[in-house]
Write a protein that holds these residues in place. Structure first.
Motif, mmCIF file in Angstrom:
data_model
loop_
_atom_site.group_PDB
_atom_site.id
_atom_site.type_symbol
_atom_site.label_atom_id
_atom_site.label_comp_id
_atom_site.label_asym_id
_atom_site.label_seq_id
_atom_site.Cartn_x
_atom_site.Cartn_y
_atom_site.Cartn_z
ATOM 1 N N UNK A 80 0.733 -1.213 -0.047
ATOM 2 C CA UNK A 80 -0.135 -0.127 0.212
ATOM 3 C C UNK A 80 0.862 1.441 -0.062
ATOM 4 N N UNK A 81 2.158 1.353 0.741
ATOM 5 C CA UNK A 81 2.942 2.586 0.961
ATOM 6 C C UNK A 81 3.879 2.595 -0.138
ATOM 7 N N UNK A 82 4.430 1.499 -0.734
ATOM 8 C CA UNK A 82 5.403 1.464 -1.812
ATOM 9 C C UNK A 82 5.217 1.193 -3.294
ATOM 10 N N UNK A 83 3.909 0.675 -3.277
ATOM 11 C CA UNK A 83 3.871 0.201 -4.623
ATOM 12 C C UNK A 83 3.899 -1.248 -4.943
ATOM 13 N N UNK A 84 3.200 -1.706 -6.065
ATOM 14 C CA UNK A 84 3.369 -3.345 -6.409
ATOM 15 C C UNK A 84 4.815 -3.447 -6.646
ATOM 16 N N UNK A 85 5.609 -2.649 -7.495
ATOM 17 C CA UNK A 85 6.820 -3.024 -8.059
ATOM 18 C C UNK A 85 7.881 -3.318 -6.883
ATOM 19 N N UNK A 86 7.973 -2.117 -5.834
ATOM 20 C CA UNK A 86 8.848 -2.396 -5.044
ATOM 21 C C UNK A 86 8.682 -3.397 -3.856
ATOM 22 N N UNK A 87 7.307 -3.821 -3.873
ATOM 23 C CA UNK A 87 6.939 -4.550 -2.651
ATOM 24 C C UNK A 87 7.233 -5.933 -3.219
ATOM 25 N N UNK A 88 6.894 -6.296 -4.526
ATOM 26 C CA UNK A 88 7.271 -7.657 -5.121
ATOM 27 C C UNK A 88 8.709 -7.754 -5.044
ATOM 28 N N UNK A 89 9.633 -6.876 -5.522
ATOM 29 C CA UNK A 89 11.058 -6.882 -5.671
ATOM 30 C C UNK A 89 11.592 -7.105 -4.171
ATOM 31 N N UNK A 90 10.928 -6.374 -3.144
ATOM 32 C CA UNK A 90 11.691 -6.643 -1.536
ATOM 33 C C UNK A 90 11.235 -8.014 -1.207
ATOM 34 N N UNK A 91 10.237 -8.953 -1.943
ATOM 35 C CA UNK A 91 10.197 -10.220 -1.495
ATOM 36 C C UNK A 91 11.403 -10.923 -1.406
ATOM 37 N N UNK A 92 12.259 -10.582 -2.211
ATOM 38 C CA UNK A 92 13.521 -11.265 -2.602
ATOM 39 C C UNK A 92 14.657 -11.070 -1.616
ATOM 40 N N UNK A 93 14.358 -10.058 -0.497
ATOM 41 C CA UNK A 93 15.386 -10.034 0.357
ATOM 42 C C UNK A 93 15.385 -11.078 1.318
ATOM 43 N N UNK A 94 14.520 -12.065 1.285
ATOM 44 C CA UNK A 94 14.814 -13.489 2.033
ATOM 45 C C UNK A 94 16.156 -14.125 1.635
ATOM 46 N N UNK A 95 16.922 -13.621 0.515
ATOM 47 C CA UNK A 95 18.077 -14.216 0.230
ATOM 48 C C UNK A 95 19.031 -13.894 1.246
ATOM 49 N N UNK A 96 18.886 -12.985 2.100
ATOM 50 C CA UNK A 96 19.863 -12.575 3.037
ATOM 51 C C UNK A 96 20.160 -13.891 4.006
ATOM 52 N N UNK A 97 18.989 -14.640 4.261
ATOM 53 C CA UNK A 97 19.205 -16.083 5.056
ATOM 54 C C UNK A 97 20.362 -16.683 4.523
ATOM 55 N N UNK A 98 20.704 -16.754 3.148
ATOM 56 C CA UNK A 98 21.725 -17.425 2.596
ATOM 57 C C UNK A 98 22.987 -17.039 3.259
ATOM 58 N N UNK A 99 23.164 -15.619 3.320
ATOM 59 C CA UNK A 99 24.517 -14.897 3.775
ATOM 60 C C UNK A 99 24.398 -15.539 5.282
ATOM 61 N N UNK A 100 23.381 -15.529 6.047
ATOM 62 C CA UNK A 100 23.721 -16.010 7.434
ATOM 63 C C UNK A 100 23.983 -17.376 7.648
ATOM 64 N N UNK A 101 23.442 -18.153 6.682
ATOM 65 C CA UNK A 101 23.712 -19.630 6.679
ATOM 66 C C UNK A 101 25.213 -19.698 6.218
ATOM 67 N N UNK A 102 25.748 -18.964 5.468
ATOM 68 C CA UNK A 102 26.897 -19.239 5.039
ATOM 69 C C UNK A 102 28.036 -18.594 5.968
ATOM 70 N N UNK A 103 27.462 -17.907 6.890
ATOM 71 C CA UNK A 103 28.542 -17.357 8.137
ATOM 72 C C UNK A 103 28.250 -18.380 9.202
#
Length: 354
Positions: free
Chosen positions: A106-129
């Motif tokens: 609602x606040x950021x719009x569909x494009x940025x909301x959909x793209x932000x869903x891929x932020x879950x990839x940061x768990x891969x960094x945590x797993x690697x660490x």
């Protein structure tokens, strides 16, 4: 001279892409319809002034009923407490994810909301660490930096013709759909929702290695999420009825139907098939490529404030960051699992795949 077995094996390898073509088409179509439902939901939330809690709850109720009726988690082999309790906790994470992500939509719009869903990839960094080799940590940290840079560029409006430094004003009139440039503070809401989304998928994957049992636990998770949202939605309705502005609870039929069918129910089965058969997980460059193509079509169809070149630059940077952050160490062919091995079977020794 090649033996008949070798010939059949070679044919099987050669026909691999063609055998999975129908599944790939279904995967692309399902994700396209899901993104279409996101754009419909965005226009409903922005134009009708509906509240996030009530909207999310009204979508989860029929979805929960469908999952319970179709999967019947109370039948079959009894579920253990080691599976039920984490599934209920995962329901709370799921409910929080839907609230935050819809608020970000609602606040950021569909494009940025959909793209932000891929932020879950940061768990891969945590797993690697935590579990990976030390030599690969800096490589994944570089991927994390690339992801953050992409999200920063998106928050600054690089994907919008109004604010993009690469805009040549060749996009048609936006018909009042111009969005505002945001800061990283506003983008943190959908980004955190994306991390929660990846976390709930990881928990669900850890609870069961069998596909059928995973579906039963998913029904239990959605029932738990709906129960968590019920008192919040009722309280929101009570507050709305006491306020001066009347809340609009009328969902347009197609918007509501697409949100339930394509946004929640169908996409679960499609992503499950893609993960099991195509080995395409959500936070992956391949999945991002499909989503990026669907976003381009939707932005043009709805005549949004859109910069194609700026969006492609953000997607390329994000895709590179996801690839580096989620890349797993190469397995030698001698130890490579057979066709019956799934991604979940490798999670005990490899970094987290989201």
């Amino acid at each position: 001279m090649m033996s008949p077995k070798q010939i059949s094996d070679d044919r099987g390898v050669g026909n691999y892409p063609f055998r999975h073509t129908p599944l790939q088409i279904i995967h692309v179509f399902g994700n396209f319809m899901r993104i279409w439902s996101v754009y419909l939901m965005y226009h409903y939330l922005s134009q009708q002034g509906a509240t996030v809690l009530v909207s999310v709850f009204s979508v989860l109720v029929p979805s929960c009923i469908f999952f319970l009726v179709s999967q019947k988690p109370w039948k079959g082999r009894p579920l253990s407490s080691q599976q039920v309790v984490p599934s209920i906790i995962n329901g709370g994470i799921t409910a929080l994810y839907f609230i935050l992500w819809t608020s970000g939509l609602k606040s950021c719009g569909p494009l940025r909301a959909i793209m932000a869903e891929y932020a879950g990839a940061v768990l891969g960094v945590l797993s690697a660490a935590l579990y990976g080799r030390k030599g690969h940590v800096w490589k994944k940290v570089g991927g994390l930096i690339a992801m953050l840079a992409s999200f920063y560029f998106l928050s600054q409006g690089w994907a919008m013709s109004t604010y993009s430094p690469f805009s040549f004003k060749d996009i048609a009139e936006t018909e009042g759909h111009t969005e505002a440039a945001l800061g990283m503070k506003q983008m943190m809401v959908p980004i955190f929702a994306g991390i929660l989304s990846a976390l709930r998928r990881v928990i669900a994957r850890r609870l069961s290695l069998k596909n059928q049992l995973k579906k039963r636990l998913h029904a239990l998770t959605f029932a738990s999420a709906t129960c968590f949202l019920f008192p919040l939605a009722i309280w929101d309705i009570i507050l709305g009825s006491n306020s001066d502005s009347s809340m609009k609870l009328q969902f347009p039929f197609w918007t509501y139907l697409s949100a339930v069918v394509f946004g929640v129910v169908l996409i679960f089965y499609i992503d499950n098939i893609a993960e099991e058969r195509l080995h395409v997980v959500f936070s992956s460059p391949r999945h991002l490529m499909i989503a990026g193509g669907s976003i381009i079509v939707m932005e043009i169809v709805y005549k949004m404030d859109f910069s194609l070149l700026g969006f492609l630059i953000c997607v390329i940077i994000l895709g590179f960051g996801i690839f580096e952050a989620t890349s797993i160490e190469r397995i030698s062919k001698d130890h490579e699992p057979s066709d019956g091995g799934t991604l979940e079977n490798q999670n005990h020794t490899l970094p987290i795949r989201t």
